[in-house]
Write an enzyme that holds these catalytic residues in place. Structure first.
Site, PDB file in Angstrom:
ATOM      1  N   HIS A   1      -1.122  -1.352   1.559  1.00  0.00           N
ATOM      2  CA  HIS A   1      -2.283  -0.835   0.833  1.00  0.00           C
ATOM      3  C   HIS A   1      -2.075   0.652   0.523  1.00  0.00           C
ATOM      4  O   HIS A   1      -1.142   1.274   1.025  1.00  0.00           O
ATOM      5  CB  HIS A   1      -3.576  -1.038   1.650  1.00  0.00           C
ATOM      6  CG  HIS A   1      -3.570  -0.409   3.001  1.00  0.00           C
ATOM      7  ND1 HIS A   1      -3.540  -1.124   4.178  1.00  0.00           N
ATOM      8  CD2 HIS A   1      -3.580   0.889   3.367  1.00  0.00           C
ATOM      9  CE1 HIS A   1      -3.535  -0.305   5.201  1.00  0.00           C
ATOM     10  NE2 HIS A   1      -3.546   0.924   4.741  1.00  0.00           N
TER      11      HIS A   1
HETATM   12  P1  TYD Z   1      -5.804  -3.213   8.410  1.00  0.00           P
HETATM   13  O1  TYD Z   1      -6.107  -2.038   7.534  1.00  0.00           O
HETATM   14  O2  TYD Z   1      -5.710  -4.550   7.736  1.00  0.00           O
HETATM   15  O3  TYD Z   1      -4.459  -2.959   9.210  1.00  0.00           O
HETATM   16  P2  TYD Z   1      -2.992  -2.743   8.629  1.00  0.00           P
HETATM   17  O4  TYD Z   1      -3.148  -2.358   7.190  1.00  0.00           O
HETATM   18  O5  TYD Z   1      -2.392  -1.681   9.461  1.00  0.00           O
HETATM   19  O6  TYD Z   1      -2.227  -4.008   8.784  1.00  0.00           O
HETATM   20  O7  TYD Z   1      -6.882  -3.237   9.559  1.00  0.00           O
HETATM   21  C1  TYD Z   1      -7.006  -4.349  10.425  1.00  0.00           C
HETATM   22  C2  TYD Z   1      -8.465  -4.512  10.769  1.00  0.00           C
HETATM   23  O8  TYD Z   1      -8.945  -3.374  11.513  1.00  0.00           O
HETATM   24  C3  TYD Z   1      -9.356  -4.633   9.550  1.00  0.00           C
HETATM   25  O9  TYD Z   1     -10.321  -5.624   9.823  1.00  0.00           O
HETATM   26  C4  TYD Z   1     -10.056  -3.311   9.449  1.00  0.00           C
HETATM   27  C5  TYD Z   1     -10.084  -2.810  10.881  1.00  0.00           C
HETATM   28  N1  TYD Z   1     -10.015  -1.336  11.013  1.00  0.00           N
HETATM   29  C6  TYD Z   1     -11.136  -0.638  11.432  1.00  0.00           C
HETATM   30  O10 TYD Z   1     -12.216  -1.217  11.688  1.00  0.00           O
HETATM   31  N2  TYD Z   1     -11.059   0.716  11.582  1.00  0.00           N
HETATM   32  C7  TYD Z   1      -9.920   1.394  11.309  1.00  0.00           C
HETATM   33  O11 TYD Z   1      -9.863   2.640  11.467  1.00  0.00           O
HETATM   34  C8  TYD Z   1      -8.765   0.673  10.836  1.00  0.00           C
HETATM   35  C9  TYD Z   1      -7.477   1.381  10.503  1.00  0.00           C
HETATM   36  C10 TYD Z   1      -8.863  -0.695  10.707  1.00  0.00           C
END
Ligand code: TYD
Length: 143
Positions: free
Chosen positions: A55
């Site tokens: 992303h």
């Molecule tokens: P995600 O952004 O999909 O992780 P990555 O891109 O690193 O694989 O985040 C995973 C889950 O965690 C998603 O449901 C959103 C949640 N999240 C939060 O609630 N707070 C945060 O600060 C972050 C980074 C993620």
């Protein structure tokens, strides 16, 4: 040391105190961290073969820091791509807004820490790559 050539990203050398009794690394806003930290998160216990991230952010700036282990960070500005291995806790990667990023090849036991300039807000995410490219091209055309 590895170098980063993307405009919206750069390596950050934290201060290090290396002594016989161990190493101590530190960073301060303004000196090392170009934003006020509103949030941090840690990525741990990533199974073999998993790719995370995938992303970009509209506004959030971040610093990625590999506290322990090793991880490969893949960056894509929309124009240029670059990958870098992060394993030294004394070196972080600054990610500006509108930079597509993914993480792969987490070694067992890796702890990736992320410092962020904004609170979590799903609306700040661009999770679709085509959407990211279109927004990037629109931005370039608008200049
Ligand atoms: P995600 O952004 O999909 O992780 P990555 O891109 O690193 O694989 O985040 C995973 C889950 O965690 C998603 O449901 C959103 C949640 N999240 C939060 O609630 N707070 C945060 O600060 C972050 C980074 C993620």
């Amino acid at each position: 040391m590895q170098k980063l050539n993307l405009k919206t990203s750069r390596l950050i050398e934290f201060s290090a105190v290396r002594q016989e009794r161990g190493n101590l690394f530190f960073g301060e806003t303004e000196k090392h961290i170009p934003f006020d930290i509103k949030r941090f998160y840690l990525i741990t216990h990533t199974p073999k073969g998993i790719r995370r991230g995938g992303h970009a952010h509209h506004k959030t700036e971040q610093i990625l820091l590999c506290v322990s282990g090793e991880v490969t960070i893949h960056l894509d500005s929309g124009k240029d791509k670059e990958s870098i291995v992060l394993s030294d806790p004394g070196t972080g990667i600054y990610l500006g807004p509108m930079l597509w990023h993914e993480m792969s090849d987490f070694k067992s036991g890796t702890v990736l820490a992320v410092l962020a300039s904004m609170h979590y807000d799903e609306k700040d995410y661009i999770r679709n790559y085509e959407d990211f490219i279109q927004r990037f091209q629109k931005k370039v055309r608008g200049k």
